[in-house]
Design a protein around this motif. Structure first.
Motif, short mmCIF file in Angstrom:
data_model
loop_
_atom_site.label_atom_id
_atom_site.label_comp_id
_atom_site.label_asym_id
_atom_site.label_seq_id
_atom_site.Cartn_x
_atom_site.Cartn_y
_atom_site.Cartn_z
N ILE A 136 0.81 -1.21 0.00
CA ILE A 136 0.00 0.00 0.00
C ILE A 136 0.85 1.26 0.00
CG2 ILE A 136 -0.20 0.22 2.52
CD1 ILE A 136 -3.10 0.65 0.03
N THR A 137 2.07 1.19 0.54
CA THR A 137 2.92 2.39 0.60
C THR A 137 3.43 2.81 -0.76
OG1 THR A 137 4.95 1.10 1.02
CG2 THR A 137 3.67 1.77 2.94
N ARG A 138 3.28 1.96 -1.76
CA ARG A 138 3.71 2.32 -3.12
C ARG A 138 2.70 3.25 -3.80
NH1 ARG A 138 8.95 0.43 -2.87
NH2 ARG A 138 8.95 -1.64 -1.86
N VAL A 139 1.55 3.43 -3.19
CA VAL A 139 0.48 4.25 -3.76
C VAL A 139 0.52 5.64 -3.13
CG1 VAL A 139 -2.03 4.48 -4.00
CG2 VAL A 139 -0.95 2.22 -4.15
N GLY A 140 0.38 6.67 -3.97
CA GLY A 140 0.42 8.04 -3.48
C GLY A 140 -0.43 8.96 -4.32
N PRO A 141 -0.41 10.26 -4.04
CA PRO A 141 -1.24 11.22 -4.76
C PRO A 141 -1.00 11.23 -6.27
CG PRO A 141 -0.31 12.22 -2.79
CD PRO A 141 0.36 10.89 -2.94
N ALA A 142 0.20 10.85 -6.69
CA ALA A 142 0.52 10.85 -8.13
C ALA A 142 0.05 9.59 -8.83
CB ALA A 142 2.03 11.02 -8.33
N THR A 143 -0.51 8.63 -8.09
CA THR A 143 -0.99 7.39 -8.68
C THR A 143 -2.30 7.65 -9.42
OG1 THR A 143 -0.01 6.09 -6.89
CG2 THR A 143 -1.73 5.02 -8.20
N SER A 144 -2.37 7.21 -10.67
CA SER A 144 -3.59 7.40 -11.47
C SER A 144 -4.29 6.08 -11.78
CB SER A 144 -3.24 8.11 -12.79
OG SER A 144 -2.28 7.35 -13.52
N LEU A 145 -3.57 4.96 -11.65
CA LEU A 145 -4.17 3.65 -11.92
C LEU A 145 -3.58 2.62 -10.96
CD1 LEU A 145 -5.88 1.70 -13.72
CD2 LEU A 145 -3.81 1.36 -15.09
N VAL A 146 -4.45 1.83 -10.35
CA VAL A 146 -4.03 0.71 -9.51
C VAL A 146 -4.70 -0.55 -10.04
CG1 VAL A 146 -4.07 -0.32 -7.20
CG2 VAL A 146 -3.81 2.16 -7.46
N THR A 147 -3.92 -1.62 -10.25
CA THR A 147 -4.53 -2.92 -10.53
C THR A 147 -4.24 -3.84 -9.36
OG1 THR A 147 -2.57 -3.71 -11.76
CG2 THR A 147 -4.35 -2.68 -13.04
N LEU A 148 -5.17 -4.75 -9.11
CA LEU A 148 -5.10 -5.54 -7.89
C LEU A 148 -5.84 -6.85 -8.06
CD1 LEU A 148 -4.58 -5.54 -4.69
CD2 LEU A 148 -6.86 -4.53 -4.53
N SER A 149 -5.22 -7.95 -7.67
CA SER A 149 -5.93 -9.23 -7.50
C SER A 149 -5.71 -9.65 -6.06
CB SER A 149 -5.39 -10.30 -8.47
OG SER A 149 -4.03 -10.60 -8.20
N ILE A 150 -6.79 -9.95 -5.36
CA ILE A 150 -6.67 -10.25 -3.93
C ILE A 150 -7.91 -11.03 -3.48
CG2 ILE A 150 -7.83 -8.21 -3.02
CD1 ILE A 150 -4.46 -9.64 -1.77
N GLY A 151 -7.73 -11.83 -2.44
CA GLY A 151 -8.86 -12.56 -1.87
C GLY A 151 -8.65 -14.06 -1.83
N ALA A 206 -7.43 8.30 -8.41
CA ALA A 206 -7.05 7.15 -9.22
C ALA A 206 -8.21 6.24 -9.57
CB ALA A 206 -5.97 6.35 -8.49
N ARG A 207 -8.04 5.53 -10.66
CA ARG A 207 -8.90 4.40 -10.99
C ARG A 207 -8.31 3.15 -10.34
NH1 ARG A 207 -9.67 3.89 -17.31
NH2 ARG A 207 -10.96 2.14 -16.59
N ILE A 208 -9.12 2.38 -9.66
CA ILE A 208 -8.70 1.14 -9.03
C ILE A 208 -9.39 -0.01 -9.77
CG2 ILE A 208 -8.64 -0.21 -6.90
CD1 ILE A 208 -9.07 2.51 -5.41
N ILE A 209 -8.62 -0.89 -10.38
CA ILE A 209 -9.17 -2.02 -11.13
C ILE A 209 -8.83 -3.30 -10.39
CG2 ILE A 209 -9.12 -3.31 -13.28
CD1 ILE A 209 -8.55 -0.73 -14.76
N VAL A 210 -9.86 -4.02 -9.96
CA VAL A 210 -9.69 -5.27 -9.21
C VAL A 210 -10.01 -6.43 -10.14
CG1 VAL A 210 -10.36 -6.61 -7.19
CG2 VAL A 210 -10.31 -4.11 -7.07
N LEU A 211 -9.05 -7.34 -10.28
CA LEU A 211 -9.19 -8.48 -11.19
C LEU A 211 -9.64 -9.72 -10.43
CD1 LEU A 211 -8.60 -9.68 -14.07
CD2 LEU A 211 -6.30 -10.19 -13.22
N GLY A 212 -10.68 -10.40 -10.93
CA GLY A 212 -11.16 -11.63 -10.33
C GLY A 212 -10.33 -12.83 -10.75
N TYR A 213 -10.77 -14.01 -10.37
CA TYR A 213 -10.04 -15.25 -10.64
C TYR A 213 -10.77 -16.09 -11.70
CZ TYR A 213 -7.70 -14.09 -6.25
OH TYR A 213 -6.99 -13.45 -5.26
N PRO A 214 -10.02 -16.82 -12.52
CA PRO A 214 -10.65 -17.63 -13.57
C PRO A 214 -11.18 -18.96 -13.01
CG PRO A 214 -8.28 -17.91 -13.66
CD PRO A 214 -8.54 -16.87 -12.59
#
Length: 339
Positions: A136-151, A206-214
């Motif tokens: 999470i510390t890699r994200v800051g005010p200059a971040t415009s896009l986050v991709t994430l798979s989690i769960g 930022a836009r946060i894009i969360v990717l699901g699992y196949p």
């Protein structure tokens, strides 16, 4: 009096939507039928406010890729020979993941930071792993896009698969995990919401894009694969669907809240459940590695049941399409140009 209230209400709405206050005098003139000058004012022209497209929002700053093994590239890690960055060897971040492909598809104004880590849970996104800085510390005010798979790790899917594979062929030990897995999926919801809130706090535009699992196995499995009967495969498919639905509902609810307040940024869910259809484990050209065991060490290779190179390329297609499509609503990010 009614007109004054209407003007104030309109002003508040614009403020929430992040429209500069410089447009308010013009709005007041229109609503109150006041006699206001047209064209050039004594102070010059008003600034121009432009609503940004979804792609413009994503590309405006830094792309930060976070998540678990399905984002880090675990499935192709042992094929990689290029060190990516600090901690890549512990987190199994591979150049064969979807992240470098997304990076090449779009030009991000602030560059790319790739810090997904194999084995990550929602809690570890916030607290860190292997002595590394929290993702999470890699994200800051200059971040415009986050991709994430989690769960998946919160739901204990690695242990679930292991229990299914090592059971006796006639045992029902696989499906007997249903209640425990369902409970862990329910417990995932508040922890995922906590991650999304922290991302928004750090990168409110930022836009946060969360990717699901196949889905790992065919829709209608017919043969045993890796000691998994058709019933076992159907159950694992069902648990994957349940996990995706839980993650997707949290993300969708979160984005509705963002939109309701007219706030910038977004939270977007990409449902990957059907993404590997025709290429599941057991198929001739699978996008997921099947069970891989080192016979000499009697150890299961970590790439088992993780995407192959083709699988990560398919993920890249999903992400790049989502970047282009946006959240399915107008973005409330604006560019203000000088008059």
């Amino acid at each position: 009096m009614v007109r004054i209230v209407a003007a104030v209400a309109a002003g508040v709405t614009l403020a929430v939507a992040c429209v500069p206050s410089g447009v308010l005098p013009k709005l007041a003139c229109a609503v109150l039928d006041a006699s206001c000058p047209t064209g050039q004012s004594q102070r010059g022209s008003l600034p121009q406010v432009t609503r940004l497209t979804a792609v413009q929002v994503a590309q405006g700053g830094m792309y930060v890729a976070l998540g678990d093994s399905y984002s880090s590239g675990e499935g192709v890690w042992d094929l990689d020979n290029k060190p990516l960055n600090d901690g890549a060897d512990r987190c199994h971040r591979a150049t064969g993941s979807y992240v470098p492909l997304v990076e090449r598809a779009y030009r991000f104004g602030g560059g790319t930071a790739f810090y997904a880590c194999s084995g990550a849970t929602t809690a570890q996104i916030l607290s860190g792993q292997y002595g590394q800085k929290p993702q999470i510390t890699r994200v800051g005010p200059a971040t415009s896009l986050v991709t994430l798979s989690i769960g998946g790790n919160d739901a204990g899917f690695t242990k679930v698969l292991t229990a299914c594979i090592v059971k006796l062929p006639w045992s029902s030990a696989c499906v007997e995990q249903d209640a425990a897995v369902s409970r862990r999926i329910d417990e995932l919801r508040p922890s995922l919401l906590k991650v999304l809130r922290e991302l928004r706090t750090r990168a409110p535009n930022a836009r946060i894009i969360v990717l699901g699992y196949p889905r790992p196995f065919p829709k209608d499995p017919e043969v045993t694969v890796d000691n998994l009967s058709a019933e076992d495969q159907n159950w694992i498919n069902g648990m994957t669907r349940r996990l995706n639905d839980a993650v997707g509902s949290v993300v969708s609810d979160f984005d509705r809240a963002i939109a309701a307040f007219g706030a910038p940024g977004s939270a977007e869910y990409v449902d990957a459940y059907e993404a590997f259809t025709g290429h599941e484990v057991g198929r001739p050209q699978p996008y997921l590695n099947g069970l891989n065991v080192n016979v000499e060490e009697l150890k299961v290779n970590a790439r088992s049941y993780h995407p192959t190179g083709d699988g990560y390329r398919r993920f890249a297609e999903l992400i790049t399409k989502q970047i282009a499509a946006g959240p399915g609503r107008p973005m409330n990010n604006f560019h203000v140009s000088a008059p």
